[in-house]
Scaffold this motif. Structure first.
Motif, PDB file in Angstrom:
ATOM      1  N   ASN A   7       7.911  -1.649 -17.213  1.00  0.00           N
ATOM      2  CA  ASN A   7       6.968  -2.343 -16.170  1.00  0.00           C
ATOM      3  C   ASN A   7       6.174  -2.994 -16.202  1.00  0.00           C
ATOM      4  OD1 ASN A   7       5.362  -1.818 -13.384  1.00  0.00           O
ATOM      5  ND2 ASN A   7       5.307  -0.286 -13.298  1.00  0.00           N
ATOM      6  N   GLY A   9       3.413  -4.607 -14.350  1.00  0.00           N
ATOM      7  CA  GLY A   9       2.449  -4.771 -13.734  1.00  0.00           C
ATOM      8  C   GLY A   9       3.094  -4.570 -12.296  1.00  0.00           C
ATOM      9  N   THR A  10       2.073  -4.081 -11.453  1.00  0.00           N
ATOM     10  CA  THR A  10       2.210  -3.224 -10.553  1.00  0.00           C
ATOM     11  C   THR A  10       3.495  -4.316  -9.708  1.00  0.00           C
ATOM     12  OG1 THR A  10      -0.068  -3.589  -9.415  1.00  0.00           O
ATOM     13  CG2 THR A  10       1.128  -3.272  -8.162  1.00  0.00           C
ATOM     14  N   THR A  11       3.856  -2.916  -8.663  1.00  0.00           N
ATOM     15  CA  THR A  11       5.280  -2.627  -8.449  1.00  0.00           C
ATOM     16  C   THR A  11       5.320  -3.099  -7.053  1.00  0.00           C
ATOM     17  OG1 THR A  11       6.158  -1.366  -9.925  1.00  0.00           O
ATOM     18  CG2 THR A  11       7.671  -1.277  -7.703  1.00  0.00           C
ATOM     19  N   ASN A  12       5.638  -4.089  -6.657  1.00  0.00           N
ATOM     20  CA  ASN A  12       5.940  -4.724  -5.167  1.00  0.00           C
ATOM     21  C   ASN A  12       7.015  -4.514  -4.611  1.00  0.00           C
ATOM     22  OD1 ASN A  12       2.804  -5.111  -4.796  1.00  0.00           O
ATOM     23  ND2 ASN A  12       2.709  -7.274  -6.284  1.00  0.00           N
ATOM     24  N   ASP A  27       6.015 -12.735  -8.936  1.00  0.00           N
ATOM     25  CA  ASP A  27       4.523 -12.391  -8.752  1.00  0.00           C
ATOM     26  C   ASP A  27       4.620 -13.000  -7.461  1.00  0.00           C
ATOM     27  OD1 ASP A  27       2.793 -10.745  -8.373  1.00  0.00           O
ATOM     28  OD2 ASP A  27       1.186 -11.629  -9.615  1.00  0.00           O
ATOM     29  N   ASN A  30       3.748  -9.401  -1.191  1.00  0.00           N
ATOM     30  CA  ASN A  30       4.016  -8.249  -0.522  1.00  0.00           C
ATOM     31  C   ASN A  30       4.483  -8.471   0.264  1.00  0.00           C
ATOM     32  OD1 ASN A  30       6.099  -6.508  -1.782  1.00  0.00           O
ATOM     33  ND2 ASN A  30       4.780  -4.523  -0.755  1.00  0.00           N
TER      34      ASN A  30
END
Length: 57
Positions: A7, A9-12, A27, A30
């Motif tokens: 992973n 980082g943030t999952t979008n 990146d 979203n």
């Protein structure tokens, strides 16, 4: 079993769909308003086949 999962980082959702369909992680916001930098498998299919866009789905 998937043993090599990372992973980053943030999952979008948009970034995830982009990574799956282009093979490149970006990146992205979203919100669906930004196009990916790299063509997707669907865009490559349309370009190589000459078919209309509605045939990519």
């Amino acid at each position: 079993m998937l043993n090599n999962f990372h992973n980053m980082g943030t999952t979008n959702t948009d970034s995830g769909h982009d990574a799956i369909s282009t093979g490149n992680y970006e990146d992205l916001e979203n919100n669906g308003h930004v196009l990916p930098q790299y063509p997707s498998i669907f865009q490559n299919f349309l370009k190589s086949s000459g078919k209309p866009a509605e045939k990519a789905g």
